[in-house]
Design a protein around this motif. Structure first.
Motif, short mmCIF file in Angstrom:
data_model
loop_
_atom_site.label_atom_id
_atom_site.label_comp_id
_atom_site.label_asym_id
_atom_site.label_seq_id
_atom_site.Cartn_x
_atom_site.Cartn_y
_atom_site.Cartn_z
N ALA A 1 1.23 -1.52 -0.16
CA ALA A 1 0.19 0.24 0.30
C ALA A 1 0.64 1.56 -0.18
O ALA A 1 1.67 1.35 0.58
N GLY A 2 0.63 2.27 -1.11
CA GLY A 2 1.03 3.09 -0.86
C GLY A 2 2.69 3.74 -2.63
O GLY A 2 3.06 4.71 -2.75
N GLN A 3 2.68 2.23 -2.92
CA GLN A 3 3.79 2.51 -3.42
C GLN A 3 3.16 1.74 -5.06
O GLN A 3 2.20 1.80 -5.26
N LEU A 4 4.06 2.19 -6.24
CA LEU A 4 3.56 2.32 -7.45
C LEU A 4 5.31 2.38 -8.09
O LEU A 4 6.00 2.12 -7.89
N VAL A 5 4.69 2.25 -9.64
CA VAL A 5 5.41 1.18 -10.59
C VAL A 5 5.07 1.90 -11.88
O VAL A 5 4.12 1.75 -11.87
N VAL A 6 5.90 1.80 -12.93
CA VAL A 6 5.39 2.75 -13.84
C VAL A 6 5.55 1.29 -14.72
O VAL A 6 6.98 0.72 -15.03
N VAL A 7 5.29 1.42 -16.02
CA VAL A 7 4.99 0.15 -17.33
C VAL A 7 5.77 0.83 -17.96
O VAL A 7 4.52 1.25 -18.72
N PRO A 8 6.50 0.86 -18.87
CA PRO A 8 5.77 1.19 -20.11
C PRO A 8 5.29 0.40 -21.45
O PRO A 8 4.98 -0.67 -21.25
N GLY A 9 5.22 1.82 -22.52
CA GLY A 9 3.59 1.64 -23.01
C GLY A 9 4.01 0.24 -23.96
O GLY A 9 5.30 0.25 -24.33
N GLY A 10 3.32 -1.07 -24.20
CA GLY A 10 3.20 -2.29 -25.38
C GLY A 10 4.75 -3.02 -24.00
O GLY A 10 4.31 -4.10 -24.83
N GLU A 11 5.36 -2.77 -23.04
CA GLU A 11 5.76 -4.02 -22.45
C GLU A 11 4.85 -5.12 -22.19
O GLU A 11 4.42 -5.19 -21.34
N PRO A 12 5.04 -6.22 -22.40
CA PRO A 12 4.27 -7.42 -21.23
C PRO A 12 3.89 -7.38 -19.82
O PRO A 12 5.61 -6.96 -19.41
N HIS A 13 3.18 -7.41 -19.59
CA HIS A 13 3.38 -7.32 -17.97
C HIS A 13 2.08 -8.50 -16.99
O HIS A 13 1.35 -8.53 -18.03
N ALA A 14 2.42 -9.15 -16.13
CA ALA A 14 0.76 -9.67 -15.53
C ALA A 14 1.01 -8.73 -13.67
O ALA A 14 2.34 -8.56 -13.28
N VAL A 15 0.05 -9.43 -13.37
CA VAL A 15 -0.31 -8.78 -12.32
C VAL A 15 -1.10 -10.21 -10.94
O VAL A 15 -1.91 -10.46 -11.67
N THR A 16 -0.26 -10.33 -9.55
CA THR A 16 -0.32 -10.97 -9.03
C THR A 16 -0.59 -11.22 -7.83
O THR A 16 0.08 -9.85 -7.05
N ALA A 17 -2.12 -10.58 -6.97
CA ALA A 17 -2.52 -10.33 -5.38
C ALA A 17 -2.03 -11.49 -5.00
O ALA A 17 -2.08 -12.66 -5.03
#
Length: 110
Positions: free
Chosen positions: A79-95
């Motif tokens: 909580a309170g943190q963020l990350v930037v992902v460049p446009g077009g870069e493959p990414h996945a998110v896991t809770a």
């Protein structure tokens, strides 16, 4: 029925409709030609499989813990943190726990 998005100069509360346990629904909060804000509610263990978004994005953790993976790196957000992902870069998110995320997508600014 069309989805209701906020307008310019309208106050947006990403926590609106989310209770103390983080129970609520994911929603698109704002959409303009160049910007989109989305609230994403994920239960512990839920995964968004690898995908791409044309625009540059930020993934901000508002509640809980989440892992954001790209081919180059994996980062864990609390909580309170963020990350930037460049446009077009493959990414996945896991809770890693029940979480509430605020996603920002920047579309087609030249």
């Amino acid at each position: 029925m069309a989805l209701k998005h906020a307008c310019h100069d309208e106050v947006i509360d990403p926590y609106a409709g989310i209770d103390e346990q983080g129970i609520g629904v994911s929603a698109s909060l704002l959409r303009t030609p160049h910007l989109q804000l989305m609230r994403l509610v994920l239960k512990a263990g839920a995964t968004l499989r690898e995908h791409r978004v044309r625009g540059e994005i930020t993934v901000q953790c508002l509640r809980g813990e989440v892992d954001v993976s790209t081919p180059e790196r994996e980062c864990s957000l609390e909580a309170g943190q963020l990350v930037v992902v460049p446009g077009g870069e493959p990414h996945a998110v896991t809770a890693r726990s029940d979480c509430l995320l605020l996603l920002t997508v920047v579309h087609g600014i030249t």
